[in-house]
Motif scaffolding. Structure first.
Motif, PDB file in Angstrom:
ATOM      1  N   SER A 181       1.112  -1.296  -0.095  1.00 41.22           N
ATOM      2  CA  SER A 181       0.006   0.009   0.048  1.00 41.22           C
ATOM      3  C   SER A 181       0.734   1.170  -0.090  1.00 41.22           C
ATOM      4  O   SER A 181       0.288   2.408  -0.054  1.00 41.22           O
ATOM      5  N   ASN A 182       2.194   1.186   0.302  1.00 43.16           N
ATOM      6  CA  ASN A 182       3.089   2.051   0.143  1.00 43.16           C
ATOM      7  C   ASN A 182       4.094   2.208  -0.819  1.00 43.16           C
ATOM      8  O   ASN A 182       5.048   2.820  -0.902  1.00 43.16           O
ATOM      9  N   GLY A 183       3.443   1.413  -2.048  1.00 39.09           N
ATOM     10  CA  GLY A 183       4.375   1.281  -3.295  1.00 39.09           C
ATOM     11  C   GLY A 183       5.414   0.338  -3.427  1.00 39.09           C
ATOM     12  O   GLY A 183       6.200   0.516  -4.293  1.00 39.09           O
ATOM     13  N   ILE A 184       5.682  -0.619  -2.109  1.00 40.02           N
ATOM     14  CA  ILE A 184       6.648  -1.632  -2.583  1.00 40.02           C
ATOM     15  C   ILE A 184       6.245  -2.812  -3.264  1.00 40.02           C
ATOM     16  O   ILE A 184       5.072  -3.290  -2.896  1.00 40.02           O
ATOM     17  N   ALA A 185       6.633  -3.143  -4.381  1.00 39.77           N
ATOM     18  CA  ALA A 185       6.447  -4.377  -5.219  1.00 39.77           C
ATOM     19  C   ALA A 185       6.536  -5.578  -4.441  1.00 39.77           C
ATOM     20  O   ALA A 185       7.379  -5.950  -3.742  1.00 39.77           O
ATOM     21  N   ARG A 186       5.410  -6.499  -4.680  1.00 35.85           N
ATOM     22  CA  ARG A 186       5.582  -7.431  -3.833  1.00 35.85           C
ATOM     23  C   ARG A 186       6.710  -8.333  -4.340  1.00 35.85           C
ATOM     24  O   ARG A 186       7.278  -9.300  -3.379  1.00 35.85           O
ATOM     25  N   ASP A 187       7.174  -8.369  -5.538  1.00 42.68           N
ATOM     26  CA  ASP A 187       8.401  -9.166  -5.805  1.00 42.68           C
ATOM     27  C   ASP A 187       9.560  -8.912  -5.317  1.00 42.68           C
ATOM     28  O   ASP A 187      10.760  -9.257  -5.537  1.00 42.68           O
ATOM     29  N   ARG A 188       9.700  -7.513  -4.679  1.00 39.48           N
ATOM     30  CA  ARG A 188      10.962  -7.269  -3.930  1.00 39.48           C
ATOM     31  C   ARG A 188      10.734  -7.415  -2.469  1.00 39.48           C
ATOM     32  O   ARG A 188      11.537  -6.963  -1.677  1.00 39.48           O
ATOM     33  N   MET A 189       9.681  -8.169  -2.180  1.00 36.98           N
ATOM     34  CA  MET A 189       9.657  -8.755  -0.660  1.00 36.98           C
ATOM     35  C   MET A 189       9.477 -10.226  -0.721  1.00 36.98           C
ATOM     36  O   MET A 189       8.952 -10.805  -1.606  1.00 36.98           O
ATOM     37  N   HIS A 190      10.026 -10.934   0.356  1.00 35.48           N
ATOM     38  CA  HIS A 190       9.805 -12.260   0.560  1.00 35.48           C
ATOM     39  C   HIS A 190       9.620 -12.479   2.265  1.00 35.48           C
ATOM     40  O   HIS A 190      10.436 -11.807   2.891  1.00 35.48           O
ATOM     41  N   ALA A 191       9.035 -13.383   2.523  1.00 36.26           N
ATOM     42  CA  ALA A 191       8.870 -14.184   3.846  1.00 36.26           C
ATOM     43  C   ALA A 191       9.392 -15.267   3.882  1.00 36.26           C
ATOM     44  O   ALA A 191       8.864 -16.387   3.368  1.00 36.26           O
ATOM     45  N   ILE A 192      10.387 -15.664   4.691  1.00 34.37           N
ATOM     46  CA  ILE A 192      10.956 -17.100   4.747  1.00 34.37           C
ATOM     47  C   ILE A 192       9.912 -17.986   5.624  1.00 34.37           C
ATOM     48  O   ILE A 192       9.385 -17.451   6.664  1.00 34.37           O
ATOM     49  N   ASN A 193       9.837 -19.179   5.273  1.00 32.88           N
ATOM     50  CA  ASN A 193       9.274 -20.300   6.326  1.00 32.88           C
ATOM     51  C   ASN A 193      10.264 -21.396   6.366  1.00 32.88           C
ATOM     52  O   ASN A 193      10.688 -22.134   5.710  1.00 32.88           O
ATOM     53  N   PHE A 194      10.706 -21.292   7.600  1.00 30.51           N
ATOM     54  CA  PHE A 194      11.777 -22.132   7.998  1.00 30.51           C
ATOM     55  C   PHE A 194      11.167 -23.602   8.201  1.00 30.51           C
ATOM     56  O   PHE A 194       9.932 -23.737   8.522  1.00 30.51           O
ATOM     57  N   ASN A 195      11.986 -24.580   7.682  1.00 30.31           N
ATOM     58  CA  ASN A 195      11.280 -25.708   7.667  1.00 30.31           C
ATOM     59  C   ASN A 195      10.795 -26.359   8.876  1.00 30.31           C
ATOM     60  O   ASN A 195       9.744 -26.880   9.077  1.00 30.31           O
ATOM     61  N   ASP A 196      11.597 -26.405  10.121  1.00 32.73           N
ATOM     62  CA  ASP A 196      11.251 -26.716  11.363  1.00 32.73           C
ATOM     63  C   ASP A 196      11.289 -25.564  12.146  1.00 32.73           C
ATOM     64  O   ASP A 196      12.621 -25.114  12.825  1.00 32.73           O
ATOM     65  N   PRO A 197      10.399 -24.725  12.552  1.00 38.53           N
ATOM     66  CA  PRO A 197      10.667 -23.573  13.053  1.00 38.53           C
ATOM     67  C   PRO A 197      10.862 -23.512  14.716  1.00 38.53           C
ATOM     68  O   PRO A 197      11.290 -22.422  15.340  1.00 38.53           O
ATOM     69  N   ASN A 198      10.663 -24.750  15.331  1.00 29.90           N
ATOM     70  CA  ASN A 198      10.842 -24.695  16.878  1.00 29.90           C
ATOM     71  C   ASN A 198      12.432 -25.041  16.955  1.00 29.90           C
ATOM     72  O   ASN A 198      12.990 -25.860  16.584  1.00 29.90           O
ATOM     73  N   ALA A 199      12.633 -24.509  18.043  1.00 34.01           N
ATOM     74  CA  ALA A 199      14.222 -24.457  18.524  1.00 34.01           C
ATOM     75  C   ALA A 199      14.346 -25.745  19.159  1.00 34.01           C
ATOM     76  O   ALA A 199      13.357 -26.384  19.671  1.00 34.01           O
ATOM     77  N   ARG A 200      15.719 -26.333  19.326  1.00 37.95           N
ATOM     78  CA  ARG A 200      15.936 -27.304  20.113  1.00 37.95           C
ATOM     79  C   ARG A 200      16.077 -26.922  21.464  1.00 37.95           C
ATOM     80  O   ARG A 200      16.414 -26.060  21.820  1.00 37.95           O
ATOM     81  N   SER A 201      15.747 -27.795  22.607  1.00 33.92           N
ATOM     82  CA  SER A 201      15.945 -27.578  23.895  1.00 33.92           C
ATOM     83  C   SER A 201      17.481 -27.432  24.418  1.00 33.92           C
ATOM     84  O   SER A 201      17.839 -26.582  25.073  1.00 33.92           O
ATOM     85  N   ASP A 202      18.232 -28.117  23.495  1.00 31.43           N
ATOM     86  CA  ASP A 202      19.802 -28.170  23.522  1.00 31.43           C
ATOM     87  C   ASP A 202      20.351 -27.920  21.954  1.00 31.43           C
ATOM     88  O   ASP A 202      20.018 -28.856  21.340  1.00 31.43           O
ATOM     89  N   ASP A 203      20.838 -26.756  21.937  1.00 31.58           N
ATOM     90  CA  ASP A 203      21.279 -26.368  20.575  1.00 31.58           C
ATOM     91  C   ASP A 203      22.219 -27.315  19.932  1.00 31.58           C
ATOM     92  O   ASP A 203      22.350 -27.548  18.775  1.00 31.58           O
ATOM     93  N   LYS A 204      22.887 -28.091  20.632  1.00 31.27           N
ATOM     94  CA  LYS A 204      23.891 -28.961  20.280  1.00 31.27           C
ATOM     95  C   LYS A 204      23.455 -30.412  20.300  1.00 31.27           C
ATOM     96  O   LYS A 204      24.353 -31.223  19.571  1.00 31.27           O
ATOM     97  N   VAL A 205      22.225 -30.729  20.440  1.00 33.97           N
ATOM     98  CA  VAL A 205      21.612 -32.033  20.287  1.00 33.97           C
ATOM     99  C   VAL A 205      20.493 -32.072  19.345  1.00 33.97           C
ATOM    100  O   VAL A 205      19.461 -31.232  19.460  1.00 33.97           O
ATOM    101  N   GLU A 206      20.748 -32.812  18.198  1.00 34.29           N
ATOM    102  CA  GLU A 206      19.640 -33.074  17.439  1.00 34.29           C
ATOM    103  C   GLU A 206      18.262 -33.290  17.889  1.00 34.29           C
ATOM    104  O   GLU A 206      18.133 -34.400  18.780  1.00 34.29           O
ATOM    105  N   GLN A 207      17.144 -32.794  17.584  1.00 28.68           N
ATOM    106  CA  GLN A 207      15.778 -33.366  18.025  1.00 28.68           C
ATOM    107  C   GLN A 207      14.840 -33.427  16.686  1.00 28.68           C
ATOM    108  O   GLN A 207      15.089 -32.401  15.817  1.00 28.68           O
ATOM    109  N   ALA A 208      14.112 -34.357  16.433  1.00 30.92           N
ATOM    110  CA  ALA A 208      13.358 -34.546  15.209  1.00 30.92           C
ATOM    111  C   ALA A 208      12.224 -33.383  15.376  1.00 30.92           C
ATOM    112  O   ALA A 208      11.716 -33.204  16.287  1.00 30.92           O
TER     113      ALA A 208
END
Length: 455
Positions: free
Chosen positions: A63-90
């Protein structure tokens, strides 16, 4: 003048807002000058969230003139953080997972637009990914970094959970915050925070399940030494990213000028499309769900009853996409989603004033023990903010839900359970001046209704 959410949505002119409280550290940068062209903008969602939360922000930018193709919103595959960043969690992601996905999205936006640098806007945990990319080799690709409610010094700062990325004393945040300045030279940084209403910037641990225990952080936790730091008043954790007030500051910082309008300019014809995602194992993901059916109905805004047959029907393939559906900007809509291994979910929405390709759908959580005696379950959802603030009026079926009476931010949903004799009637969900009418579907058929608020 009192501004309602409907006025903000429907109005055509500029809306004045009070000046934000400005907090600037000794090492802060001067405000960026107005660029000849606004850089492409990449929006980054927070923990457990998805790109669709930026829908109203994208509309305001357009609505302020920014073209839609000049904007993007990412969708992280798995958006939740691990409880321990160093340990893999499904089904959960590490800080490195998010850094890698965001770096790829930046490269793609640069490629598609031909721009040398892009602006990044992040909500909550999304700000971690932004800072991580910039600090670790990506500064040359980024012109601006706007961090909205990002817990830059932790949700807590204690000796517990040393490998949690949300621990201000953990290795991840200590690494991001090391040095005299907490920002990376060459990138203009802005932080937006609440004046006391952010439940993840509290001195007491009641919002993280430890009432009476000091967290080691304060309301100033989202601020950064060396950044421009703005206090937006009594907005909650999500509103500091998605509220019209936040939009104004985001636009002004990136464009170097005030937006011409805060309101969303409606389109005459609206096309909607999106992605169906799920919650395998109970954790939300943004991975596509195949074999889901999406039926869209026009409904009466006063009763929630369907007005004729479906205006669009689709079945998702491997990419999880549905649409496009052609609708009118005045129509109230019901999205009926039938996804594998999930309740059939009837999502009721107020009219869409503009087209969107991020109308993403996720089935409601499974019916549980608390629902066993219910004839119908209706959920009131406010994705871009929380319930429970004393400034808000929250009514579900004419009553204030018990879980939002505490006067503090609680959650983004409230649930109503009805006896079997009331299945089929209309349920009015109201948040301040936004009103949505849903129908009560039989829980015995594994159906749940959601009244999803826009603001």
């Amino acid at each position: 003048m009192k501004l309602s959410r409907r006025m903000i949505l429907q109005g055509a002119g500029s809306v004045p807002f009070a000046i934000a409280s400005l907090r600037t550290g000794a090492l802060a940068q001067s405000a960026p000058t107005a660029p000849s062209e606004v850089p492409p903008i990449l929006f980054v969602h927070g923990n457990g969230d998805y790109d669709a939360l930026w829908m109203t922000t994208l509309w305001r930018m357009e609505s302020n003139g920014i073209a839609r193709d000049r904007m993007h919103a990412i969708n992280f595959n798995d958006p939740n953080a691990r409880s321990d960043d160093k340990v893999e969690q499904a089904g959960r992601s590490s800080t490195e997972d998010q850094r890698r996905e965001l770096a790829a999205a930046i490269a793609e936006l640069k490629r598609s637009t031909g721009a040398a640098r892009v602006a990044l806007v992040g909500s909550s945990r999304g700000g971690y990914a932004i800072r991580n990319v910039i600090k670790n080799g990506g500064a040359g690709d980024v012109s601006h970094a706007v961090l909205c409610g990002t817990p830059n010094h932790g949700v807590f700062a204690t000796d517990d959970q040393p490998n949690s990325e949300f621990n201000g004393r953990g290795a991840f945040l200590l690494g991001l915050n090391e040095g005299e300045s907490e920002v990376t030279p060459g990138v203009a940084f802005l932080t937006l925070r609440s004046d006391g209403m952010d439940k993840y910037a509290q001195a007491d641990g009641r919002f993280i399940g430890k009432p009476g225990t000091p967290t080691g952080v304060s309301v100033e936790g989202p601020e950064l030494k060396g950044a421009t730091n703005l206090v937006l008043g009594a907005l909650d954790h999500r509103e500091v990213a998605f509220h019209p007030r936040a939009f104004r500051e985001i636009y002004k910082f990136i464009a170097g000028r005030e937006p011409a309008r805060i309101s969303i300019v409606p389109e005459q014809s609206v096309r909607l499309s999106g992605l169906v995602t799920g919650t395998p194992g109970g954790a939300p993901t943004n991975r596509p769900v195949a074999g889901a059916t999406v039926d869209i109905f026009r409904v009466d805004p006063e009763t929630g009853e369907r007005k004729g047959s479906a205006v669009h029907s689709a079945k998702t393939g491997a990419d999880g996409r549905w649409g496009p559906a052609q609708v009118e900007p005045s129509w109230s809509l019901e999205f009926a989603l039938a996804a594998p291994d999930a309740p059939t979910t009837h999502i009721y929405r107020s009219p869409f004033p503009r087209s969107s390709d991020v109308v993403h759908l996720r089935a409601a959580r499974p019916l549980g023990p608390a629902d066993k005696d219910a004839g119908a379950v209706v959920i009131m959802s406010r994705p871009r903010g929380y319930f429970g603030l004393p400034r808000d009026v929250v009514l579900l079926d004419g009553k204030e839900p018990a879980d939002v009476k505490s006067g503090v931010p609680t959650d983004s949903t409230a649930t109503l359970r009805l006896p079997a004799g009331e299945v089929g009637r209309n349920i009015v969900a109201e948040f301040n001046e936004e009103r949505i009418v849903a129908r009560a579907w039989p829980a015995s058929e594994n159906r749940i209704a959601i009244a999803e608020l826009t603001y």
